[in-house]
Write a protein that holds these residues in place. Structure first.
Motif, PDB file in Angstrom:
ATOM      1  N   LYS A  39       2.552  -2.821   0.473  1.00  0.00           N
ATOM      2  CA  LYS A  39       1.739  -4.151   0.356  1.00  0.00           C
ATOM      3  C   LYS A  39       0.207  -4.008   1.180  1.00  0.00           C
ATOM      4  O   LYS A  39      -0.891  -4.442   0.524  1.00  0.00           O
ATOM      5  N   GLN A  42      -2.189  -2.370  -1.407  1.00  0.00           N
ATOM      6  CA  GLN A  42      -2.791  -3.240  -2.277  1.00  0.00           C
ATOM      7  C   GLN A  42      -3.824  -4.041  -1.779  1.00  0.00           C
ATOM      8  O   GLN A  42      -4.723  -4.458  -2.392  1.00  0.00           O
ATOM      9  N   GLU A  48      -3.436  -5.369  -7.711  1.00  0.00           N
ATOM     10  CA  GLU A  48      -1.819  -4.516  -7.947  1.00  0.00           C
ATOM     11  C   GLU A  48      -1.984  -3.597  -8.960  1.00  0.00           C
ATOM     12  O   GLU A  48      -1.655  -2.431  -8.799  1.00  0.00           O
ATOM     13  N   SER A  52      -1.323   0.423  -8.296  1.00  0.00           N
ATOM     14  CA  SER A  52      -0.303   1.385  -8.732  1.00  0.00           C
ATOM     15  C   SER A  52      -0.583   2.837  -9.192  1.00  0.00           C
ATOM     16  O   SER A  52       0.154   3.486  -9.424  1.00  0.00           O
TER      17      SER A  52
END
Length: 307
Positions: A39, A42, A48, A52
């Motif tokens: 978290k 990010q 998001e 990745s």
């Protein structure tokens, strides 16, 4: 590779997915730290989809007990300096993250093999769709049967496919201020003894490196008292007293025989093949019963093979 198919078949059923070799201690702390740092990454990179491209990694450790000491009440002094050792990471093991948003808080390891990985549902979806990654496709490591270019299959599955620049190119990140919670114990605790030996980490360029010593099966050791109850014995005793009801459809461990008996194989091929066939038949019967052990399973859980 069976885990990859299971992950994507059940992608919408779970938030977190873990692949691990069976000799690593993964604790709730490990999982919680992974989720927290995921978290945080990010938030730092801003989206998001960008996040990745990174995955919070794991570092394995062992404990450097003296290799030639039997630990008992008379040898406590020999282990007073025992500590964690990161046997896969020698010399200059770390480098800062190459992402500007992460370079002050995160690092990566030069050797990013970690024996396991964790991934969120969002990660798996993004890696499936990432060009050149195809993370949902289970496949053998690159190379030929005679000469693979990416180490062993388990190294490929756990790390190199994900982090390799020629493959998925995901960047491993480890928090500088929370590093310890993302380290895991390699339970066999034996690989640190190989460091510096001929043909092993730390021994490749040593002219006087010693050979790794392997057991030949004739060694005699004083073992523990046979009256000690093992974990397996206790588990079986519980099952004898408290019978489970069979599942209508077995959804437990999935076993697949992927041994390549036609390729290069180790000694004892015939014995091994017969034992695998026997165990697979017992497993299939177990599945057909809905995951219920019968008395013959309890009497012969892990026998010495007669084949």
């Amino acid at each position: 590779n069976c885990h990859r198919e299971l992950f994507y078949d059940r992608l919408e059923e779970y938030d977190l997915f873990i692949y691990t070799e069976d000799d690593i201690r993964v604790t709730p702390t490990t999982v919680a730290a992974y989720l927290y740092e995921t978290k945080r990454v990010q938030e730092l990179v801003g989206s998001e989809s960008e996040a990745s491209n990174f995955n919070v990694g794991i570092v394995r450790y062992e404990l450097n007990f003296p290799p030639d000491v039997i630990i008992n009440d008379k040898t406590r002094h020999a282990t007073e300096n025992t500590t964690r050792v990161y046997w896969e990471h020698l010399g200059s093991p770390i480098k800062l993250s190459s992402a500007p948003a992460l370079e002050k808080q995160y690092m990566t390891m030069h050797n990013h093999h970690q024996g396991m990985f964790l991934a969120t549902r969002g990660h798996l979806k993004a890696w499936r769709d990432k060009k050149g990654c195809n993370f949902d496709v289970a496949r053998d490591r690159p190379g030929s049967k005679q000469q693979h270019s990416e180490g062993t299959q388990r190294v490929w599955m756990s790390s190199l496919m994900m982090y390799g620049g020629r493959h998925c190119g995901i960047q491993q990140v480890l928090p500088i201020d929370n590093f310890g919670q993302l380290t895991v114990l390699h339970l066999p605790n034996k690989n640190y003894r190989r460091v510096g030996k001929k043909g092993r980490l730390g021994g490749y360029d040593k002219k006087d490196a010693k050979d790794v010593e392997f057991a030949d099966g004739t060694e005699v050791f004083e073992g523990p008292d046979p009256s000690l109850m093992t974990a397996m014995q206790l588990h079986i005793e519980i099952r004898r007293h408290f019978q489970l009801q069979p599942d209508s459809v077995y959804t437990g461990v999935k076993m697949v025989n992927e041994v390549d008996y036609d390729g290069n194989f180790f000694r004892g091929k015939d014995r091994h093949e017969k034992l695998v066939e026997k165990r697979m038949k017992e497993y299939q019967d177990y599945v057909a019963r809905g995951g219920i052990m019968v008395e013959s399973d309890m009497e012969d859980p892990l026998p010495t093979s007669k084949y």
